[in-house]
Design a protein around this motif. Structure first.
Motif, PDB file in Angstrom:
ATOM      1  N   LEU A   7       0.821  -1.210   0.000  1.00 34.22           N
ATOM      2  CA  LEU A   7       0.000   0.000   0.000  1.00 34.22           C
ATOM      3  C   LEU A   7       0.860   1.267   0.000  1.00 34.22           C
ATOM      4  O   LEU A   7       0.444   2.298  -0.531  1.00 34.22           O
ATOM      5  CB  LEU A   7      -0.925  -0.002   1.216  1.00 34.22           C
ATOM      6  N   PRO A  22       2.564   1.244  -4.176  1.00 36.09           N
ATOM      7  CA  PRO A  22       1.675   0.535  -5.095  1.00 36.09           C
ATOM      8  C   PRO A  22       2.262   0.299  -6.485  1.00 36.09           C
ATOM      9  O   PRO A  22       2.061  -0.774  -7.063  1.00 36.09           O
ATOM     10  CB  PRO A  22       0.442   1.447  -5.162  1.00 36.09           C
ATOM     11  N   ILE A  76      -5.057  -2.108  -3.291  1.00 35.88           N
ATOM     12  CA  ILE A  76      -4.426  -1.102  -4.147  1.00 35.88           C
ATOM     13  C   ILE A  76      -5.421  -0.593  -5.189  1.00 35.88           C
ATOM     14  O   ILE A  76      -5.456   0.605  -5.508  1.00 35.88           O
ATOM     15  CB  ILE A  76      -3.169  -1.679  -4.824  1.00 35.88           C
TER      16      ILE A  76
END
Length: 235
Positions: free
Chosen positions: A93, A96, A158
């Protein structure tokens, strides 16, 4: 040394472009402009764009795994597996573009060098769980399940806008995956699941059993793998 400096400059430029605009932003022209080198130099060092992207991914994952390796192992290998999951999702995260570069471009029968580094780190954590007698499936099956569940969950998060990400989703997926591959606690060999855990634990300890010859170790490995395999469904 000069080649290493140029190589680092190119990889750094490509890494910055990847973070700023994704994979499409990492063009040869843009990397040349950012790094101050000519395109023949890039092709001489990395052969093609995929080679450069592999180098970017590998360097990023090496840094991540170095930070991960700095965390001391606890007395509970299952808890360490849990921490490893959280670090993996958090890294995806936070990065990404790099994460999707490694795990979003699936190539049949070929694992990227960066993905191989991640798989090796996960396999080592799973081996510790096996050695503690806490696996209910084989090491390979446990690693594959944890990897596929973690990767799928991270890519899903994501894809979602930040405001739509459910903070509890990762924990739910993590606990489901861990429950599927581990036992509740170490147990003496008896019937069913504890036997499998004992078999997997012995399988994990085999490389260190110096009392066995290479042939004996190979034969015992075959037997243990057969015992750890799930029984065929009755017809």
């Amino acid at each position: 040394m000069k080649r290493e400096i140029i190589c680092d400059r190119i990889v750094q430029a490509a890494t910055e472009l990847l973070a700023e605009g994704g994979r499409e932003a990492v063009s040869t022209r843009a990397v040349c402009a950012r790094s101050g080198v000519q395109s023949p130099t890039i092709y001489r060092i990395f052969h093609d764009k995929q080679g450069l992207l592999d180098a970017v991914a590998r360097q990023g994952f090496e840094r991540y795994l170095a930070d991960k390796a700095g965390l001391p192992a606890s007395a509970d290998p299952v808890e360490d597996l849990r921490r490893g999951w959280d670090l993996h999702v958090g890294f995806g995260l936070a990065n990404p573009a790099l994460y999707t570069l490694v795990y979003g471009d699936v190539r049949t029968g070929r694992q990227s060098p960066a993905a191989a580094l991640g798989a090796a780190a996960l396999a080592e954590r799973v081996r510790r769980v096996a050695a503690a007698g806490r696996l209910r499936v084989s090491e390979e099956r446990a690693a594959h399940l944890m990897h596929s569940a973690g990767r799928g969950l991270t890519l899903t998060l994501i894809e979602l806008p930040e405001e739509r990400r459910d903070p509890a989703l990762s924990a739910l997926a993590r606990e489901a995956a861990i429950a599927a591959v581990t036992t509740g606690a170490p147990a003496p060999a008896g019937a069913g699941e504890p036997v499998t855990a004992a078999v997997v634990a012995l399988r994990a300890a085999l490389p260190g059993l110096d009392a066995l010859s290479a042939a004996e170790r190979t034969l015992l490995t075959e037997w243990l793998d057969r015992l750890a395999a799930p029984a065929a469904p009755s017809v």
